[in-house]
Design an enzyme around this catalytic site. Structure first.
Site, mmCIF file in Angstrom:
data_model
loop_
_atom_site.group_PDB
_atom_site.id
_atom_site.type_symbol
_atom_site.label_atom_id
_atom_site.label_comp_id
_atom_site.label_asym_id
_atom_site.label_seq_id
_atom_site.Cartn_x
_atom_site.Cartn_y
_atom_site.Cartn_z
ATOM 1 N N ASN A 173 0.841 -1.193 0.000
ATOM 2 C CA ASN A 173 0.000 0.000 0.000
ATOM 3 C C ASN A 173 0.877 1.244 0.000
ATOM 4 O O ASN A 173 2.110 1.141 -0.056
ATOM 5 C CB ASN A 173 -0.960 -0.011 1.198
ATOM 6 N N ASP A 182 -4.748 -6.415 4.694
ATOM 7 C CA ASP A 182 -5.909 -7.193 5.147
ATOM 8 C C ASP A 182 -5.960 -8.571 4.491
ATOM 9 O O ASP A 182 -6.603 -9.494 5.019
ATOM 10 C CB ASP A 182 -7.200 -6.440 4.823
ATOM 11 N N LYS A 241 9.053 -16.762 -11.008
ATOM 12 C CA LYS A 241 8.336 -15.589 -11.498
ATOM 13 C C LYS A 241 7.165 -16.001 -12.394
ATOM 14 O O LYS A 241 7.326 -16.816 -13.313
ATOM 15 C CB LYS A 241 9.296 -14.690 -12.278
ATOM 16 N N PHE A 256 -5.233 3.359 14.522
ATOM 17 C CA PHE A 256 -5.348 4.390 13.493
ATOM 18 C C PHE A 256 -6.436 3.995 12.509
ATOM 19 O O PHE A 256 -6.628 2.806 12.229
ATOM 20 C CB PHE A 256 -4.020 4.561 12.746
ATOM 21 N N LYS A 286 -14.571 1.281 14.765
ATOM 22 C CA LYS A 286 -13.298 0.591 15.004
ATOM 23 C C LYS A 286 -12.884 0.704 16.464
ATOM 24 O O LYS A 286 -12.359 -0.244 17.063
ATOM 25 C CB LYS A 286 -12.221 1.190 14.092
ATOM 26 N N LYS A 315 -12.780 -3.057 18.346
ATOM 27 C CA LYS A 315 -11.423 -3.553 18.594
ATOM 28 C C LYS A 315 -10.935 -3.236 20.003
ATOM 29 O O LYS A 315 -9.762 -3.426 20.322
ATOM 30 C CB LYS A 315 -10.470 -3.013 17.531
#
Length: 404
Positions: free
Chosen positions: A212, A281, A291, A325, A339, A343
């Site tokens: 990301n 995730d 490859k 975060f 969240k 959590k």
């Protein structure tokens, strides 16, 4: 923290005097009041007028030039300063101070002051390593003087080695930390804080992976500021291009599974965990040993969910303070609160990554911090270091409540 602080800058003669001019400017920009004393040798490199213009104060270099007949200049300056900084400090000035020699405006003032004195040496690498210079440095250290170590690099004499005056920005940062600690103490001293940062990489084959846009800047800023506040900091980081902050134990990982293993292994011994990493995730179910070659048709890669590290930390939480975060693109308030509850977090830091100045890779952020009672603190656009400081002061207050 440098606002209205009185800094007496003592400039001795060396090519690094030009950096002292830049340092004066940086200190004034940070809000400090700066007065400058120059040695005769320093004046050979840069004129007093330069420092007068940058500091907006008279510059002192002659012991017998009393600018105010109501006071004795070197005593008045010695009493005025909150901190005395000698930059650059030559081998000559270090030797004079170590042996109590007061033969000019600079040395007489230094012997008269009771303020904290910091010395930033700058000289040829062989001069710096000479036993006499090192002995004088140790003598001054034993007297209570503190040193800003010179950095390594190309020196004016042509040598490459240790002897460069530390950069003005770094010196200003060190002074800021000093006054912060003097004013607030060391609020996180004795606490163990774990910070996660950066992205994870989920391997597809030997040359490809899923990742990301996280750069780790926010997490690294938190780790650095926590260490400055006295915490024992462990930074668990995915791949980044950032140099790890000083006084921090840094553990490098690549995948979400590696992040999970390193975090869970250390979790029982932590007082605070701040999960700022952007952990994948999902991961490929199969990792190809060779490859993958380009195909004529579309390629499908089957993914499996990774372990939700933050959720598991919340389930296993005992005494720990847990901070998460939420990087969102819409409905920030809704997703952050959800969240926070699901959590079992104590705090969550939420930001909309599509907002200018608040996305991945920037040096700034715009965040809202929610606690478990749904109180929120909205922070405007500021540097990620400033966000880190605000977050850690909130953490400090919560630790104080928990520990009485």
């Amino acid at each position: 923290m440098l606002s209205r602080k009185k800094i007496l800058l003592c400039v001795s003669g060396g090519i690094a005097v030009y950096k002292a001019a830049a340092l004066t400017s940086k200190l004034v920009q940070a809000g400090a009041e700066v007065k400058v004393i120059m040695s005769d040798s320093a004046i050979e490199f840069v004129s007093p007028l330069t420092f007068q213009a940058l500091s907006r104060n008279d510059v002192y270099y002659d012991t017998f030039d009393e600018k105010n007949s109501k006071v004795i200049a070197h005593i008045d300056l010695a009493d005025w300063a909150d901190l005395v900084l000698v930059a650059p400090a030559t081998a000559n000035i270090i030797g004079k101070l170590a042996n109590g020699i007061a033969d000019n405006m600079l040395t007489t003032t230094l012997l008269a002051t009771t303020a904290n004195v910091w010395i930033a040496p700058a000289m040829n690498v062989h001069m710096y390593d000479h036993p006499a210079v090192q002995k004088n440095i140790q003598t001054l250290y034993d007297f209570g003087y503190r040193f800003i170590e010179p950095s390594e690099g190309f020196l004016a004499c042509g040598y490459v080695g240790k002897g460069r005056l530390e950069e003005p920005e770094k010196i200003v940062s060190l002074l800021t930390n000093f006054f912060e600690q003097r004013e607030f103490g060391i609020p996180l001293s004795g606490f163990n804080i774990m910070v996660t940062a950066g992205p994870t990489r989920e391997k597809v084959d030997p040359v490809r992976y899923f990742t990301n846009h996280s750069t780790g800047k926010m997490g690294y800023a938190i780790a650095e500021e926590a260490a400055k506040l006295g915490a024992n900091v462990t930074l668990i980081t995915g791949p980044t291009s950032i140099t790890p902050p000083p006084n921090v134990t840094t553990i490098n990982i690549e995948s979400a599974q590696e992040m999970y293993e390193q975090v869970m292994k250390r979790y029982p011994n932590m007082d605070v965990v701040i999960k700022s990493a952007a952990v994948a995730d999902y991961r490929p179910i199969s990792i190809h040993e060779q490859k993958l070659k380009k195909q004529s048709e579309n390629l499908t890669i089957e993914l499996a969910k990774t372990t939700d590290i933050l959720k598991e930390l919340g389930q296993k939480k005992l005494h720990q303070l847990l901070v998460g975060f939420a990087a969102e693109t819409n409905d920030l308030d809704v997703y952050a609160k959800k969240k926070l509850a699901t959590k079992n977090l104590d705090l969550i830091v939420a930001n909309n990554v599509t907002t200018e100045g608040a996305g991945f890779g920037t040096d700034t952020n715009i965040v809202t911090i929610y606690d478990k009672f749904l109180n929120k603190m909205e922070l405007p656009l500021m540097s990620k270091k400033e966000v880190a400081k605000n977050l850690l002061l909130k953490v400090k207050d919560m630790l104080k409540d928990v520990n009485g």
